[in-house]
Design an enzyme around this catalytic site. Sequence first.
Site, PDB file in Angstrom:
ATOM      1  CE  LYS A 112      -3.761  -1.821  -0.861  1.00  0.00           C
ATOM      2  NZ  LYS A 112      -4.537  -1.463  -2.067  1.00  0.00           N
ATOM      3  CB  SER A 160      -3.164 -11.046   3.145  1.00  0.00           C
ATOM      4  OG  SER A 160      -2.030 -10.258   2.909  1.00  0.00           O
TER       5      SER A 160
HETATM    6  N1  PMP Z   1      -2.953  -7.840   2.268  1.00  0.00           N
HETATM    7  C1  PMP Z   1      -2.717  -6.876   3.170  1.00  0.00           C
HETATM    8  C2  PMP Z   1      -1.840  -7.185   4.319  1.00  0.00           C
HETATM    9  C3  PMP Z   1      -3.298  -5.617   3.031  1.00  0.00           C
HETATM   10  O1  PMP Z   1      -3.083  -4.657   3.946  1.00  0.00           O
HETATM   11  C4  PMP Z   1      -4.153  -5.366   1.929  1.00  0.00           C
HETATM   12  C5  PMP Z   1      -4.823  -4.028   1.790  1.00  0.00           C
HETATM   13  N2  PMP Z   1      -5.831  -3.863   2.794  1.00  0.00           N
HETATM   14  C6  PMP Z   1      -4.385  -6.412   1.015  1.00  0.00           C
HETATM   15  C7  PMP Z   1      -3.756  -7.624   1.218  1.00  0.00           C
HETATM   16  C8  PMP Z   1      -5.352  -6.291  -0.109  1.00  0.00           C
HETATM   17  O2  PMP Z   1      -5.050  -5.316  -1.036  1.00  0.00           O
HETATM   18  P1  PMP Z   1      -6.220  -4.599  -1.830  1.00  0.00           P
HETATM   19  O3  PMP Z   1      -6.866  -3.632  -0.879  1.00  0.00           O
HETATM   20  O4  PMP Z   1      -5.514  -3.895  -2.943  1.00  0.00           O
HETATM   21  O5  PMP Z   1      -7.201  -5.616  -2.290  1.00  0.00           O
END
Ligand code: PMP
Length: 306
Positions: free
Chosen positions: A43, A265
């Site tokens: 991000k 994630s």
């Molecule tokens: N993994 C993590 C650790 C994140 O912080 C985010 C963003 N919230 C994502 C995945 C997913 O990214 P996106 O918001 O672009 O779908």
Amino acid sequence: MIIQSVNDLIGKTPLMQISGYALPEGTRIVAKLEMFNPGGSIKDRLGVKLIETGFLEGTINKDTTIIEPTAGNTGIGIGMAALKYGLKMIFVVPEKFSQEKQMLMRVLGAEVVNTPTAEGIKGAVQKAKALSASSEHTYLPLQFENPLNPQTYYETLGPEIVKDLDGEQITAFVAGAGSGGTFSGVSRYLKEKWPEVRTVVVEPEGSIIAGGPPGPHDTEGIGMESIPEFMSDQSYDAVHTITDQEAFYYTRELARRNGLFVGSSSGAAFAAAVKEAQQLPPGSLIVTVFPDGSERYLSQDIYKER
Ligand code: PMP
């Protein structure tokens, strides 16, 4: 070379082949290691895009207070990008999200406002909108609605992946969706280049993309309670719903077998990539994204067996 600002370190992250798992002959899974961004996550790319575009378009000036609902990584990215302008920042974070991320936002000078976990990200969005309505000179980037979110990944992550692979064609792109910015932007870029590339969304149990009601999960950063417009506009070929148990299993294994300290994630993305590998023909090239690192989740006991 001498770097002048942390912003110069955003992007151009390594693409690493993840070895040591039983995959069909010749199949490879490679992952973009986004924890190598200076703020520690994917991000950072969005943070700098939002702040710089805001100044260019005049939605932000030096007196603006930035208000944003975030699970934390977007807040850290915005916070770093806003440093050189000395902007005031308020980040609205559901209270269950990692204390480490909240600490990093605070040290960048932001005020962190917590909302009840049970109200989910929707509660944080409502609170951010209410705070903005009751103050002057505010700007709400609203990553869940802002087309700059997928645009960021269309412009940076997609082209980087193609360049890292020297143009070698990808069989499948597998990525988690929180706001869906990463998935939508990169998928659009790849599908324009190779219309036959398979694009696969990863969500935790309790996320609504594959259907079913919203519910709790421990996998942090992905999962949707409602579908943003840019996500519903983006086609995909499959959705993998990954349990917390699977996500945290692979999060541990990526540390133990590969020395990669990634967040849950990333574990979920890798679990889905392995499922894809098992379904696709031998020799497939599967690209995924590891959005952040595990060290911002140590207080949540990320490596505990579940
Ligand atoms: N993994 C993590 C650790 C994140 O912080 C985010 C963003 N919230 C994502 C995945 C997913 O990214 P996106 O918001 O672009 O779908």
